[in-house]
Design a protein around this motif. Sequence first.
Motif, PDB file in Angstrom:
ATOM      1  N   ALA A 112       0.833  -1.208   0.000  1.00 38.22           N
ATOM      2  CA  ALA A 112       0.000   0.000   0.000  1.00 38.22           C
ATOM      3  C   ALA A 112       0.868   1.259   0.000  1.00 38.22           C
ATOM      4  O   ALA A 112       0.540   2.251  -0.659  1.00 38.22           O
ATOM      5  N   ALA A 113       1.992   1.238   0.716  1.00 38.53           N
ATOM      6  CA  ALA A 113       2.880   2.406   0.752  1.00 38.53           C
ATOM      7  C   ALA A 113       3.489   2.654  -0.624  1.00 38.53           C
ATOM      8  O   ALA A 113       3.555   3.804  -1.083  1.00 38.53           O
ATOM      9  N   VAL A 114       3.919   1.611  -1.300  1.00 41.97           N
ATOM     10  CA  VAL A 114       4.480   1.754  -2.642  1.00 41.97           C
ATOM     11  C   VAL A 114       3.419   2.284  -3.602  1.00 41.97           C
ATOM     12  O   VAL A 114       3.686   3.175  -4.425  1.00 41.97           O
ATOM     13  N   ALA A 115       2.210   1.783  -3.494  1.00 38.54           N
ATOM     14  CA  ALA A 115       1.126   2.255  -4.362  1.00 38.54           C
ATOM     15  C   ALA A 115       0.823   3.730  -4.106  1.00 38.54           C
ATOM     16  O   ALA A 115       0.598   4.506  -5.053  1.00 38.54           O
ATOM     17  N   ALA A 116       0.847   4.158  -2.843  1.00 43.64           N
ATOM     18  CA  ALA A 116       0.584   5.568  -2.528  1.00 43.64           C
ATOM     19  C   ALA A 116       1.674   6.456  -3.101  1.00 43.64           C
ATOM     20  O   ALA A 116       1.390   7.547  -3.634  1.00 43.64           O
ATOM     21  N   VAL A 117       2.928   6.003  -3.025  1.00 48.91           N
ATOM     22  CA  VAL A 117       4.034   6.789  -3.584  1.00 48.91           C
ATOM     23  C   VAL A 117       3.896   6.893  -5.095  1.00 48.91           C
ATOM     24  O   VAL A 117       4.091   7.968  -5.683  1.00 48.91           O
ATOM     25  N   VAL A 118       3.521   5.802  -5.765  1.00 52.63           N
ATOM     26  CA  VAL A 118       3.359   5.821  -7.221  1.00 52.63           C
ATOM     27  C   VAL A 118       2.238   6.774  -7.623  1.00 52.63           C
ATOM     28  O   VAL A 118       2.376   7.562  -8.574  1.00 52.63           O
ATOM     29  N   VAL A 119       1.145   6.753  -6.900  1.00 50.20           N
ATOM     30  CA  VAL A 119       0.018   7.644  -7.217  1.00 50.20           C
ATOM     31  C   VAL A 119       0.424   9.105  -6.994  1.00 50.20           C
ATOM     32  O   VAL A 119       0.110   9.990  -7.800  1.00 50.20           O
ATOM     33  N   ALA A 120       1.153   9.372  -5.916  1.00 52.45           N
ATOM     34  CA  ALA A 120       1.578  10.748  -5.635  1.00 52.45           C
ATOM     35  C   ALA A 120       2.533  11.252  -6.714  1.00 52.45           C
ATOM     36  O   ALA A 120       2.405  12.402  -7.194  1.00 52.45           O
ATOM     37  N   GLY A 122       2.772  10.198  -9.775  1.00 51.27           N
ATOM     38  CA  GLY A 122       2.000  10.354 -11.014  1.00 51.27           C
ATOM     39  C   GLY A 122       1.190  11.626 -11.035  1.00 51.27           C
ATOM     40  O   GLY A 122       1.118  12.323 -12.053  1.00 51.27           O
ATOM     41  N   SER A 123       0.564  11.980  -9.923  1.00 50.79           N
ATOM     42  CA  SER A 123      -0.229  13.209  -9.895  1.00 50.79           C
ATOM     43  C   SER A 123       0.669  14.444  -9.977  1.00 50.79           C
ATOM     44  O   SER A 123       0.307  15.438 -10.605  1.00 50.79           O
ATOM     45  N   VAL A 124       1.870  14.384  -9.382  1.00 49.47           N
ATOM     46  CA  VAL A 124       2.804  15.515  -9.474  1.00 49.47           C
ATOM     47  C   VAL A 124       3.269  15.666 -10.918  1.00 49.47           C
ATOM     48  O   VAL A 124       3.319  16.786 -11.454  1.00 49.47           O
ATOM     49  N   VAL A 125       3.599  14.566 -11.576  1.00 50.53           N
ATOM     50  CA  VAL A 125       4.051  14.642 -12.961  1.00 50.53           C
ATOM     51  C   VAL A 125       2.950  15.188 -13.854  1.00 50.53           C
ATOM     52  O   VAL A 125       3.189  16.033 -14.726  1.00 50.53           O
ATOM     53  N   ARG A 126       1.710  14.777 -13.635  1.00 51.85           N
ATOM     54  CA  ARG A 126       0.599  15.258 -14.445  1.00 51.85           C
ATOM     55  C   ARG A 126       0.357  16.754 -14.226  1.00 51.85           C
ATOM     56  O   ARG A 126       0.116  17.499 -15.168  1.00 51.85           O
TER      57      ARG A 126
END
Length: 168
Positions: A112-120, A122-126
């Motif tokens: 879950a921590a890795v998934a949260a980091v990936v989502v964060a 991704g949203s910063v890059v977008r």
Amino acid sequence: MSTENPAADSRPLSESEAEAEARRIIEGLWKSEPVTTETSYVDRTPVPPYGTAEPVHQEDHRIVPAWAAGVAVASIGVGAGITGVGCGVWLVCQGFAAVTLTSVLFVTLPIAAVAAVVVAVGSVVRSVKAANVTTHHHYSGAVHQEHNTQVTSHGGKWFGRSNTTVNH
């Protein structure tokens, strides 16, 4: 039945003759000794440790067909594979038997921590991409608009046919 008179053998015995013959047979059985017949023999002479003849080389002419060797190798491989699968199933079942809240959290929290980091990330890059791109569309000329009418009908409740008509 007496063996002296062969003509007497062909006729039936009377009561008294049958009793006498039965008595003779029974008394003969009691008086006779059982006949012992030897059915085995064990030679008790000692065997010499070696003989006088020279040893003779015996050629080994066994030939294993290729298909038999292939089947043997394949069966060993299948057996080893099945054993590995069985051990894996056993380990999984042991793991399911030992499931606790702590073990579930230890497994799922890092994921879950890795998934949260990936989502964060991704949203910063977008958001960075969206901030850097300023696109303005300038059109020159006449604007063409189409007014289409679309009619859809269904021919049945569950297994019907759809008809779509587009009018320009």
